[in-house]
Motif scaffolding. Structure first.
Motif, PDB file in Angstrom:
ATOM      1  N   VAL A  97       4.441  -8.147   3.831  1.00 21.50           N
ATOM      2  CA  VAL A  97       5.073  -6.841   3.643  1.00 21.50           C
ATOM      3  C   VAL A  97       6.182  -6.994   2.616  1.00 21.50           C
ATOM      4  O   VAL A  97       6.997  -7.922   2.723  1.00 21.50           O
ATOM      5  CB  VAL A  97       5.655  -6.321   4.973  1.00 21.50           C
ATOM      6  CG1 VAL A  97       6.518  -5.104   4.747  1.00 21.50           C
ATOM      7  CG2 VAL A  97       4.536  -6.017   5.966  1.00 21.50           C
ATOM      8  N   VAL A  98       6.204  -6.123   1.617  1.00 18.17           N
ATOM      9  CA  VAL A  98       7.207  -6.253   0.559  1.00 18.17           C
ATOM     10  C   VAL A  98       7.944  -4.934   0.332  1.00 18.17           C
ATOM     11  O   VAL A  98       7.372  -3.857   0.493  1.00 18.17           O
ATOM     12  CB  VAL A  98       6.574  -6.742  -0.759  1.00 18.17           C
ATOM     13  CG1 VAL A  98       6.079  -8.167  -0.605  1.00 18.17           C
ATOM     14  CG2 VAL A  98       5.425  -5.849  -1.198  1.00 18.17           C
ATOM     15  N   PHE A 140       3.519  -9.506  -3.164  1.00 17.31           N
ATOM     16  CA  PHE A 140       2.492  -9.416  -2.130  1.00 17.31           C
ATOM     17  C   PHE A 140       1.457 -10.537  -2.300  1.00 17.31           C
ATOM     18  O   PHE A 140       1.101 -11.233  -1.355  1.00 17.31           O
ATOM     19  CB  PHE A 140       1.845  -8.035  -2.235  1.00 17.31           C
ATOM     20  CG  PHE A 140       0.720  -7.769  -1.277  1.00 17.31           C
ATOM     21  CD1 PHE A 140       0.937  -7.740   0.090  1.00 17.31           C
ATOM     22  CD2 PHE A 140      -0.557  -7.508  -1.747  1.00 17.31           C
ATOM     23  CE1 PHE A 140      -0.107  -7.477   0.969  1.00 17.31           C
ATOM     24  CE2 PHE A 140      -1.595  -7.243  -0.882  1.00 17.31           C
ATOM     25  CZ  PHE A 140      -1.376  -7.226   0.480  1.00 17.31           C
ATOM     26  N   ASP A 141       0.999 -10.725  -3.535  1.00 15.64           N
ATOM     27  CA  ASP A 141       0.037 -11.792  -3.823  1.00 15.64           C
ATOM     28  C   ASP A 141       0.630 -13.173  -3.531  1.00 15.64           C
ATOM     29  O   ASP A 141      -0.044 -14.059  -2.999  1.00 15.64           O
ATOM     30  CB  ASP A 141      -0.407 -11.736  -5.287  1.00 15.64           C
ATOM     31  CG  ASP A 141      -1.239 -10.512  -5.598  1.00 15.64           C
ATOM     32  OD1 ASP A 141      -1.769  -9.899  -4.653  1.00 15.64           O
ATOM     33  OD2 ASP A 141      -1.362 -10.168  -6.793  1.00 15.64           O
ATOM     34  N   GLU A 142       1.875 -13.359  -3.921  1.00 14.11           N
ATOM     35  CA  GLU A 142       2.538 -14.650  -3.715  1.00 14.11           C
ATOM     36  C   GLU A 142       2.570 -15.026  -2.240  1.00 14.11           C
ATOM     37  O   GLU A 142       2.250 -16.168  -1.871  1.00 14.11           O
ATOM     38  CB  GLU A 142       3.967 -14.573  -4.263  1.00 14.11           C
ATOM     39  CG  GLU A 142       4.799 -15.823  -4.067  1.00 14.11           C
ATOM     40  CD  GLU A 142       6.246 -15.641  -4.529  1.00 14.11           C
ATOM     41  OE1 GLU A 142       6.930 -16.652  -4.681  1.00 14.11           O
ATOM     42  OE2 GLU A 142       6.675 -14.481  -4.725  1.00 14.11           O
ATOM     43  N   TRP A 163      -1.637  -1.557  -0.746  1.00 16.70           N
ATOM     44  CA  TRP A 163      -0.900  -2.808  -0.681  1.00 16.70           C
ATOM     45  C   TRP A 163       0.305  -2.603   0.217  1.00 16.70           C
ATOM     46  O   TRP A 163       0.962  -1.559   0.166  1.00 16.70           O
ATOM     47  CB  TRP A 163      -0.483  -3.243  -2.093  1.00 16.70           C
ATOM     48  CG  TRP A 163      -1.685  -3.523  -2.946  1.00 16.70           C
ATOM     49  CD1 TRP A 163      -2.655  -4.467  -2.734  1.00 16.70           C
ATOM     50  CD2 TRP A 163      -2.064  -2.828  -4.137  1.00 16.70           C
ATOM     51  NE1 TRP A 163      -3.602  -4.408  -3.717  1.00 16.70           N
ATOM     52  CE2 TRP A 163      -3.275  -3.404  -4.604  1.00 16.70           C
ATOM     53  CE3 TRP A 163      -1.517  -1.784  -4.862  1.00 16.70           C
ATOM     54  CZ2 TRP A 163      -3.923  -2.975  -5.745  1.00 16.70           C
ATOM     55  CZ3 TRP A 163      -2.160  -1.339  -6.007  1.00 16.70           C
ATOM     56  CH2 TRP A 163      -3.357  -1.937  -6.437  1.00 16.70           C
ATOM     57  N   ASN A 164       0.597  -3.607   1.034  1.00 12.77           N
ATOM     58  CA  ASN A 164       1.590  -3.438   2.100  1.00 12.77           C
ATOM     59  C   ASN A 164       3.007  -3.418   1.528  1.00 12.77           C
ATOM     60  O   ASN A 164       3.716  -4.422   1.545  1.00 12.77           O
ATOM     61  CB  ASN A 164       1.450  -4.568   3.120  1.00 12.77           C
ATOM     62  CG  ASN A 164       0.037  -4.701   3.637  1.00 12.77           C
ATOM     63  OD1 ASN A 164      -0.713  -3.725   3.684  1.00 12.77           O
ATOM     64  ND2 ASN A 164      -0.335  -5.904   4.032  1.00 12.77           N
ATOM     65  N   SER A 165       3.404  -2.265   1.030  1.00 10.84           N
ATOM     66  CA  SER A 165       4.686  -2.175   0.345  1.00 10.84           C
ATOM     67  C   SER A 165       5.422  -0.897   0.724  1.00 10.84           C
ATOM     68  O   SER A 165       4.832   0.085   1.168  1.00 10.84           O
ATOM     69  CB  SER A 165       4.479  -2.218  -1.171  1.00 10.84           C
ATOM     70  OG  SER A 165       3.612  -1.184  -1.590  1.00 10.84           O
ATOM     71  N   GLN A 178       3.747   4.946   6.659  1.00  9.91           N
ATOM     72  CA  GLN A 178       2.393   5.086   7.198  1.00  9.91           C
ATOM     73  C   GLN A 178       1.572   3.825   6.945  1.00  9.91           C
ATOM     74  O   GLN A 178       0.793   3.390   7.800  1.00  9.91           O
ATOM     75  CB  GLN A 178       1.696   6.292   6.579  1.00  9.91           C
ATOM     76  CG  GLN A 178       0.342   6.586   7.195  1.00  9.91           C
ATOM     77  CD  GLN A 178      -0.319   7.798   6.568  1.00  9.91           C
ATOM     78  OE1 GLN A 178      -0.630   7.803   5.376  1.00  9.91           O
ATOM     79  NE2 GLN A 178      -0.512   8.840   7.373  1.00  9.91           N
ATOM     80  N   SER A 179       1.758   3.225   5.785  1.00  8.64           N
ATOM     81  CA  SER A 179       1.065   1.976   5.473  1.00  8.64           C
ATOM     82  C   SER A 179       1.426   0.883   6.463  1.00  8.64           C
ATOM     83  O   SER A 179       0.567   0.082   6.866  1.00  8.64           O
ATOM     84  CB  SER A 179       1.403   1.516   4.049  1.00  8.64           C
ATOM     85  OG  SER A 179       0.902   2.416   3.092  1.00  8.64           O
TER      86      SER A 179
END
Length: 205
Positions: free
Chosen positions: A116-117, A128-130, A148-150, A167-168
């Motif tokens: 989560v970012v 997120f990828d890192e 993407w979880n942001s 919401q994500s």
């Protein structure tokens, strides 16, 4: 079911914490136990590649990394949250994760991971990828949400206005819960996937 949550922000009550708290609401509704470990404001040094952990079974620096190791071993899922600094995760968090993952000898296969970012504007997907790379090198399935979880926000609490981001987080928590429960049922019926003896290949000879 138990989820370990790591807050990699130096702000214990900032927007990263807000995102994690939104997930916690859903976990509680689903009967999933959570434990939060505050990482980002701690004094965590980086790995020095001494490989002392290979012999000792734990990191040679006896700090929050070794305190957290048994919690990671016991959990069914791991959520790692971080603010974005220069399109990257908080350096303290990266040092913590590097030592935690490298120094722990136990099998992490099929523990569910989620990153989560939080950021004011950009660098979210790179961060997120890192973070996801810690999961994928360890045989951990990665939970996904609806994006993407942001989440967006600069000053503490601003992310509360990011309705889509919140919401994500809720969707991610529901999906993660489903995945953990499904894996638990799979383990009970089929066991874990067969593992071969690890082969390491170096490309410089």
């Amino acid at each position: 079911m138990k989820v370990l949550m790591l807050n990699g922000s130096p702000r214990a009550n900032g927007n990263t914490a807000l995102a994690l708290a939104e997930m916690t609401k859903i976990f509680e509704q689903e009967g999933v136990e959570t434990e939060l470990v505050q990482v980002g404001n701690k004094n965590i040094r980086g790995c020095i590649a001494c490989r002392g952990c290979v012999k000792a079974g734990k990191c040679v620096f006896d700090d929050l990394v070794n305190e957290t190791a048994p919690k990671l071993e016991a959990c069914d899922g791991l959520v790692v949250g971080s603010p974005v600094y220069y399109a990257s995760a908080n350096a303290t968090l990266v040092a913590f994760l590097t030592r935690l993952f490298f120094s722990t000898p136990f099998d992490k296969t099929m523990k569910v991971g989620a990153a989560v970012v939080a950021a004011r504007r950009g660098g979210l997907s790179a961060t997120f990828d890192e973070l996801n790379k810690f999961f994928t090198i360890s045989g951990m399935p990665v939970a996904s949400g609806q994006y993407w979880n942001s989440i967006h926000g600069r000053e503490p609490g601003e992310a509360q206005a990011d309705a889509e981001g919140l919401q994500s987080m809720r969707t991610l928590a529901r999906n993660m819960t489903f995945l953990m429960k499904s894996i638990a049922l799979g383990k009970e019926k089929f066991g874990l996937p067969e593992q071969e003896t690890k082969t390491s290949t170096n490309f410089v000879r």
